[in-house]
Design an enzyme around this catalytic site. Structure first.
Site, PDB file in Angstrom:
ATOM      1  N   HIS A 121      70.133  48.297  67.341  1.00 53.83           N
ATOM      2  CA  HIS A 121      69.374  47.500  66.373  1.00 53.83           C
ATOM      3  C   HIS A 121      68.186  48.297  65.832  1.00 53.83           C
ATOM      4  CE1 HIS A 121      70.890  43.292  67.861  1.00 53.83           C
ATOM      5  NE2 HIS A 121      71.790  43.971  67.180  1.00 53.83           N
ATOM      6  N   GLU A 149      82.799  47.031  69.495  1.00 58.62           N
ATOM      7  CA  GLU A 149      82.541  45.840  70.300  1.00 58.62           C
ATOM      8  C   GLU A 149      83.681  45.599  71.300  1.00 58.62           C
ATOM      9  OE1 GLU A 149      79.862  44.212  70.515  1.00 58.62           O
ATOM     10  OE2 GLU A 149      78.747  44.400  68.640  1.00 58.62           O
ATOM     11  N   HIS A 204      77.127  47.716  61.713  1.00 62.22           N
ATOM     12  CA  HIS A 204      76.603  47.308  63.011  1.00 62.22           C
ATOM     13  C   HIS A 204      77.283  48.047  64.163  1.00 62.22           C
ATOM     14  CE1 HIS A 204      75.029  44.824  66.191  1.00 62.22           C
ATOM     15  NE2 HIS A 204      76.237  44.427  66.552  1.00 62.22           N
ATOM     16  N   LYS A 260      84.548  37.197  76.100  1.00 64.09           N
ATOM     17  CA  LYS A 260      83.368  36.563  75.487  1.00 64.09           C
ATOM     18  C   LYS A 260      83.271  35.097  75.897  1.00 64.09           C
ATOM     19  CE  LYS A 260      79.895  36.460  72.424  1.00 64.09           C
ATOM     20  NZ  LYS A 260      79.950  36.856  71.014  1.00 64.09           N
ATOM     21  N   LYS A 263      75.853  32.280  68.410  1.00 62.27           N
ATOM     22  CA  LYS A 263      74.653  32.978  67.951  1.00 62.27           C
ATOM     23  C   LYS A 263      74.666  33.013  66.427  1.00 62.27           C
ATOM     24  CE  LYS A 263      73.283  36.273  71.538  1.00 62.27           C
ATOM     25  NZ  LYS A 263      73.062  37.716  71.776  1.00 62.27           N
ATOM     26  N   HIS A 300      72.882  47.622  72.158  1.00 64.50           N
ATOM     27  CA  HIS A 300      72.339  46.929  70.998  1.00 64.50           C
ATOM     28  C   HIS A 300      70.837  47.135  70.803  1.00 64.50           C
ATOM     29  CE1 HIS A 300      76.261  45.123  70.960  1.00 64.50           C
ATOM     30  NE2 HIS A 300      75.962  44.312  69.974  1.00 64.50           N
ATOM     31  N   GLU A 319      71.965  33.073  76.852  1.00 62.78           N
ATOM     32  CA  GLU A 319      71.543  34.442  77.135  1.00 62.78           C
ATOM     33  C   GLU A 319      70.342  34.547  78.063  1.00 62.78           C
ATOM     34  OE1 GLU A 319      72.361  37.582  74.003  1.00 62.78           O
ATOM     35  OE2 GLU A 319      70.176  37.634  74.076  1.00 62.78           O
ATOM     36  N   ASN A 326      75.095  42.769  75.078  1.00 61.97           N
ATOM     37  CA  ASN A 326      74.277  43.564  74.157  1.00 61.97           C
ATOM     38  C   ASN A 326      74.155  45.026  74.585  1.00 61.97           C
ATOM     39  OD1 ASN A 326      73.292  41.559  72.142  1.00 61.97           O
ATOM     40  ND2 ASN A 326      72.497  40.574  73.986  1.00 61.97           N
ATOM     41  N   ARG A 357      74.946  36.846  79.818  1.00 63.25           N
ATOM     42  CA  ARG A 357      75.309  37.021  78.410  1.00 63.25           C
ATOM     43  C   ARG A 357      74.561  38.184  77.767  1.00 63.25           C
ATOM     44  NH1 ARG A 357      76.059  32.531  73.519  1.00 63.25           N
ATOM     45  NH2 ARG A 357      76.714  34.077  71.974  1.00 63.25           N
ATOM     46  N   ARG A 409      68.957  19.156  60.141  1.00 65.58           N
ATOM     47  CA  ARG A 409      68.787  19.317  61.595  1.00 65.58           C
ATOM     48  C   ARG A 409      70.111  19.510  62.341  1.00 65.58           C
ATOM     49  NH1 ARG A 409      64.739  15.487  60.297  1.00 65.58           N
ATOM     50  NH2 ARG A 409      62.655  16.346  60.626  1.00 65.58           N
TER      51      ARG A 409
END
Length: 428
Positions: free
Chosen positions: A310, A243, A323, A285, A201, A306, A295, A303, A299, A179
């Site tokens: 993606h 990026e 990527h 960042k 993330k 993206h 996000e 992306n 935030r 956990r």
């Protein structure tokens, strides 16, 4: 000691994922962000009894979860050991890397650094298969199985040594193992240094979507030694630069202009240019993560490109594109769509294409691409930014540095943009 079967490991992972779910979606239909100032995140010299040029960018979070990003090109092994050991609470670490990173000698170096940091520190190692195609629940299970075989407890620390794939998987494993345990990011690629290692993330891919299974889990620190880039292939260097370009487009126009003037230095691996680009990216960042850790709004603007990107990565098959390459194409698509709606001027679109071209990044899909309108639409509908069934995109608006996170856009402009990009593809 008995070893869990792969089936049982998968069940444990699934249960942990369900129990850990803590993300949330913004209910706003559109949030605009314009930033024409230099980021205000504090950058300081590393405190030490010896002179050093290493710098620290702090990620400021609530509940005493702040952590430093160490950036430098002149770390001695002694300094590296001292820094890393200071962020290890217990007496056991598990260093996880890929077979490719290990082959470059990075694993041997950091294993020695950690062992030299404290004679009582137990250092264990796990080497995983390399690449985006291995960012899966099965490979994630190898990390958890190793930790269980070693009987690692909650005072143990995972160390992610590698690029974005390793960082994301090790971070996720640390989020769900017992956990939640501590982990440290030691990125070895530009992509990981400027983006994926910072902000917490973590996750893995699913056959139906990229990064669809994961958690927010912040590291204890990020340790960036730019000398680790000496083994980075040119293609991966260029992928990471996409990026860096993003930060200039969405919030830092001064930085974007610097990139236009210094792209050749970045591609030539100029030490000072890389150090500045990495630090400035981390400052951007860190400032965004401080404002919006999970996000819900600003935030999401990180992306840019993206959602399209993606879809390209998933639809083309994981590993076909790096990527940053897919994001570069996605950013061009977002720019074209923004221009179609009259949100940005054509001259800004040209600057975006020009800087991508200068960075040797792709700006269009190849003729043999399997992508088509149906594939794009299906995969984009699974994007993590979808809220209540509504697709939301990050688009550019106004002057350089302005962007919009919104579901209130002209769908026709999106369809026409996708049609333009897939018009000559084999999948169409």
């Amino acid at each position: 000691m008995s070893i869990m079967s792969p089936r049982l490991v998968s069940l444990v992972i699934t249960a942990a994922i369900l129990s850990y779910t803590n993300g949330f979606a913004s209910t706003i239909s559109g949030t605009s962000f314009v930033n024409n100032r230099v980021p205000t995140t504090t950058t300081t010299k590393l405190g030490s009894t010896t002179e050093t040029s290493h710098e620290i960018v702090r990620v400021d979070l609530s509940d005493d979860r702040d952590y430093p990003i160490y950036i430098g090109a002149k770390f001695s092994e002694e300094e590296s050991a001292k820094i890393l050991r200071s962020h290890i609470v217990g007496n056991t670490v598990l260093v996880v890397t890929s077979d490719r990173i290990a082959s470059f000698g990075h694993l041997d170096r950091y294993e020695k650094i950690l062992k030299d940091s404290d004679p009582d520190l137990r250092v264990e190692v796990l080497v995983l298969p390399d690449g985006e195609v291995n960012k899966t629940i099965d490979v994630l299970g190898l990390i958890l199985t190793k930790a269980l075989e070693l009987a690692l407890d909650r005072k143990s620390t995972f160390v992610a040594l590698g690029g974005g794939v390793i960082g994301d998987m090790v971070g996720f494993a640390s989020a769900i193992y017992q956990r939640g345990i501590n982990f440290i990011q030691v990125p070895t690629t530009v992509m990981a240094m400027v983006d994926s290692s910072v902000g917490g993330k973590t996750g893995i891919n699913h056959p139906l979507g990229k990064n669809m299974v994961g958690a927010f889990h912040q590291p204890q620190c990020v340790f960036i030694d730019t000398n680790n880039l000496s083994t980075l292939p040119n293609r991966e260097l260029q992928s990471g630069i996409s990026e860096i370009i993003k930060y200039g487009l969405i919030r830092d126009p001064i930085f974007f202009k610097w990139q236009e003037d210094n792209m050749s230095r970045l591609l030539d691996r100029d030490v000072d240019a890389l150090a500045y680009a990495i630090k400035r990216s981390c400052e951007n960042k860190a400032e965004v993560v401080k404002e919006d850790e999970k996000e819900a709004g600003v935030r999401a603007t990180l992306n840019l490109g993206h959602t399209f990107g993606h879809a390209i990565e998933t639809g083309s098959g994981y590993g076909t594109y790096l990527h940053g390459e897919a994001v570069a194409i996605g950013t061009c698509m977002a720019a074209q769509m923004s221009a179609r709606m009259g949100w940005i001027e054509p001259k800004l679109v040209k600057r975006i294409y020009d800087i991508m071209d200068a960075a040797n990044l792709p700006v269009e899909l190849p003729l043999d691409s399997p992508m088509n309108q149906k594939t794009f639409t299906k995969l984009m509908s699974l994007d993590k930014k979808v809220a209540n069934g509504q697709l939301r995109l990050i688009l550019l608006k106004g002057e350089l540095g302005g962007c919009l996170f919104t579901g209130d856009f002209d769908e026709k402009a999106m369809v026409e943009t996708i049609d333009d990009f897939v018009a000559e593809c084999a999948g169409e």
